[in-house]
Write an enzyme that holds these catalytic residues in place. Structure first.
Site, PDB file in Angstrom:
ATOM      1  N   SER A   1       0.826  -1.197   0.000  1.00 34.90           N
ATOM      2  CA  SER A   1       0.000   0.000   0.000  1.00 34.90           C
ATOM      3  C   SER A   1       0.872   1.263   0.000  1.00 34.90           C
ATOM      4  CB  SER A   1      -0.949  -0.032   1.202  1.00 34.90           C
ATOM      5  OG  SER A   1      -1.950   0.934   1.088  1.00 34.90           O
TER       6      SER A   1
ATOM      7  N   ASP B   1      -8.154  -4.658  -6.877  1.00 33.92           N
ATOM      8  CA  ASP B   1      -7.848  -3.519  -6.005  1.00 33.92           C
ATOM      9  C   ASP B   1      -8.095  -2.225  -6.766  1.00 33.92           C
ATOM     10  OD1 ASP B   1      -6.752  -1.597  -4.344  1.00 33.92           O
ATOM     11  OD2 ASP B   1      -4.683  -2.271  -4.607  1.00 33.92           O
TER      12      ASP B   1
ATOM     13  N   HIS C   1      -7.082  -5.251  -1.966  1.00 31.75           N
ATOM     14  CA  HIS C   1      -6.080  -4.403  -1.317  1.00 31.75           C
ATOM     15  C   HIS C   1      -6.014  -4.777   0.172  1.00 31.75           C
ATOM     16  CE1 HIS C   1      -3.601  -0.717  -1.298  1.00 31.75           C
ATOM     17  NE2 HIS C   1      -3.982  -0.640  -0.042  1.00 31.75           N
TER      18      HIS C   1
END
Length: 503
Positions: A200, A424, A480
Site C-alpha cells: 500500500s 484492487d 487491497h
C-alpha cells in the site's frame, strides 16, 4: 505533555577486569569493537514472547517484541514484532516489513496478511478472541520484522511533542537507523539475505529505505547489510499516476460504459486529475463517473460495500490516495453474532481492537505503560497527511513519486518482486504496470499465467539486465492487499520467488 522517556536497561554487573596480552597490537581495535557490540547487545532489552493471551499453550514460533530509539536523543521509540523463520532461520531471508497508511499498525499485517496467526472470528464468544495459526504465513520461509512506523503508528511513540512530527524522507532515515541498530543487536542475522518489503502506501517508503541501505553500504557505513532487493504489494508509487489511472481501470473492469469512458477520455484529454474548471464537458463526465463508482468497495471491487465500517469519500477521484477511512466508534459496537454470515471482510477487525487493547495482551507484548492510551489500526492524524495542510497533521507526505528510485535500482545488484491484486481499486494493477513499463528494462519473460494447484493464480512478467531483475505478478481475485484475499496464492508467490524458482 511529553511522554515518559524509555526506561534505562539493566546492564550486566561489572566484572573484574581480565588480564589480557596481545601479540598483535593491531588486533586491539577489532577486539574492542567486538566487546562494545557485546555489551551493547546485552544492554538493550529483548522481549522473547512464549505465551500470548488467547492462544492455548506455548507459541510454536519465536516471537520477539521491543522498542528501539532513533533520531536525535532517541526521542522516537519504534516498536517492532520479530518472527523468526519456522524453516531455516540461519539461512532464510530477513525482511523488514512496513504496513501502509501512512500510520497503519504493522499488527494489522501480522494478523490479516502475512503473519503466523490470526483470530477465530467464527467462534468468538464476546470476550478475549482466540488465536489460531495461519497455514500460509510468510514466516514459514522468512525471518520478518514488522515495524510500527512512522512515529505515532501502532505502539510506537515520541518522548517529546516535537518528535511526533515527520514526513516520508525523514521517516525513511529513521527506519534505516532502526535497521542498523536492530542488526547490531542481532548479529546472527547480519549475513542473511536482506529484503525491504511492504504494501500500500509503503510503496513510497520501501524504495526510500532500500535506497538508504544501498547508499550506506556504498559509503561503508557499518554494519554493512547483505541487501538483495525489495518486495512491494499493491504499491502506491506515483500520486498523479495512481489517481489518473482509476478511470481507465474502472472501464476495463466493467464499471463504466464504453460511451462514458470514451467521452471522458476525449473531453478530459486523458487527464482526470488536473481538470480545467472551465471544461464543463469533462466535469460533467467526471460527475457521472463518480456516481457509478461511489458505492464500489475500493478495497475489493467484487465484494460488498460496507458503510457501517468504512467511511467512504463522496468523490472517488478527489483524493491523492482514495483510501476509505475507518469509523472507530463502530469497533465499540456489538460484533456479528456467532454463526451469522459475515457480509463484510472488515467485520473481524473488531477482534483486533479488542485484543490489542486488552491489558494482559499489552503486558505479554511488553508495551510500555503510559505511552499509548489506545491502540488504533490507523492513526488518522498521520494518514490525513495525504491531503491535509502541514499545520493540521503530524505527518507530511512530501514524496509524490518514487519512480525515479525504481529507475536507479535498475543499475544495481537488485532483485525486485512487485505484485498486485487485480480487483484492487485503491492502487490499481494497471497503474503499477504503467510505471514498470516506463523503466524501459528489457523483458526476459513476457506476459503469461502462473499457477497454484493447477489453477491460474494470476499473470506475470519478468524484466532484467545484468545484475538487476524485476518480477511482476498479478494475483487473480486479489484486493487491497492481495495476501488478505488470496493467502495460498501469495504464499506460493513469495516462496517461489525467494527460492529463485519460476512462478
Amino acid at each position: 505533555m511529553a511522554l515518559p522517556s524509555p526506561p534505562q536497561p539493566l546492564c550486566l554487573r561489572r566484572r573484574r577486569k581480565p588480564v589480557m596480552s596481545f601479540s598483535q597490537p593491531k588486533l586491539l581495535p577489532t577486539l574492542l569493537l567486538i566487546i562494545l557490540v557485546f555489551f551493547h547487545t546485552f544492554c538493550l532489552s529483548q522481549n522473547v514472547i512464549e505465551y500470548l493471551p488467547g492462544f492455548p499453550g506455548k507459541l510454536p514460533f519465536k516471537l520477539e517484541t521491543g522498542y528501539i530509539g532513533v533520531g536525535e536523543k532517541e526521542e522516537v521509540q519504534l516498536f517492532y514484532y520479530f518472527f523468526e523463520s519456522e524453516s531455516n532461520p540461519e539461512k532464510d531471508p530477513l525482511m523488514l516489513w512496513f504496513t501502509g497508511g501512512p500510520g497503519c499498525s504493522s499488527l494489522f499485517g501480522v494478523i490479516t496478511e502475512i503473519g503466523p496467526f490470526t483470530f477465530d472470528f467464527l467462534n468468538f464468544k464476546g470476550s478475549l478472541p482466540s488465536i489460531i495459526l495461519r497455514e500460509h504465513a510468510w514466516t514459514k520461509v522468512a525471518n520478518i520484522i514488522f515495524l510500527d512506523q512512522p512515529v505515532g503508528t501502532g505502539f510506537s511513540y515520541a518522548t517529546t511533542p516535537e518528535a511526533s512530527y515527520s514526513n516520508d524522507t525523514y521517516t525513511s532515515e529513521l527506519d534505516y537507523e532502526f535497521l542498523k541498530k536492530w542488526l547490531i543487536n542481532h548479529p546472527k542475522y547480519i549475513n542473511n539475505p536482506l529484503y525491504i518489503g511492504g504494501d500500500s502506501y509503503s510503496g513510497i517508503i520501501v524504495p526510500l529505505v532500500a535506497n538508504n541501505v544501498y547508499r550506506g553500504n556504498e559509503a561503508g557505513i557499518k554494519p554493512l547489510m547483505n541487501i538483495k532487493g525489495y518486495v512491494l504489494g499493491n504499491p502506491y508509487t506515483d500520486a498523479f499516476g495512481e489517481r489518473n489511472e482509476k478511470v481507465p481501470y474502472a472501464h476495463r473492469m466493467g464499471l463504466l460504459s464504453d460511451r462514458l469512458y470514451h467521452s471522458a477520455k476525449i473531453n478530459c484529454h486523458g487527464n482526470y486529475v488536473n481538470v480545467d474548471p472551465e471544461n464543463a464537458l469533462c466535469l460533467n463526465d467526471l460527475e457521472s463517473i463518480n456516481q457509478c463508482l461511489n458505492k464500489i468497495n475500493i478495497r475489493m471491487i467484487s465484494e460488498p460495500y460496507c458503510d457501517s465500517v468504512w467511511k467512504a469519500k463522496e468523490d472517488v477521484l478527489s483524493s491523492d490516495v482514495s483510501f476509505s477511512e475507518e469509523i472507530p466508534i463502530n469497533f465499540l459496537q456489538p460484533v456479528v453474532a456467532p454463526g451469522k454470515k459475515i457480509m463484510c471482510r472488515a467485520d473481524p477487525l473488531v477482534l483486533l481492537y479488542i485484543w490489542a487493547n486488552n491489558k494482559f495482551v499489552r503486558q505479554a507484548l511488553n508495551i510500555r505503560e503510559g505511552t499509548k492510551e489506545e491502540w488504533i489500526r490507523c492513526n488518522q492524524t498521520i494518514e490525513s497527511g495525504r491531503d491535509a495542510p502541514k499545520e493540521t497533521t503530524s505527518y507530511v507526505c512530501n514524496v509524490k513519486s518514487v519512480v525515479g528510485y525504481h529507475q536507479n535500482f535498475t543499475r544495481k545488484h537488485c532483485r525486485t518482486l512487485i505484485y498486485s491484486g487485480d480487483h484492487d481499486f485503491i492502487c490499481t494493477h494497471t497503474s503499477t504496470e504503467k510505471w514498470i513499463e516506463s523503466l524501459k528494462v528489457p523483458i526476459l519473460s513476457d506476459w503469461r499465467p502462473w499457477f497454484v494447484e493447477g489453477q491460474v493464480a494470476g499473470y506475470t512478467m519478468t524484466y532484467g539486465h545484468g545484475d538487476y531483475e524485476l518480477t511482476y505478478a498479478t494475483v487473480k481475485g486479489g484486493g487491497h492487499t492481495a495476501p488478505e484475499y488470496k493467502p495460498e496464492e501469495c504464499f506460493a508467490l513469495i516462496t517461489r520467488w525467494f527460492d529463485r524458482n519460476s512462478l
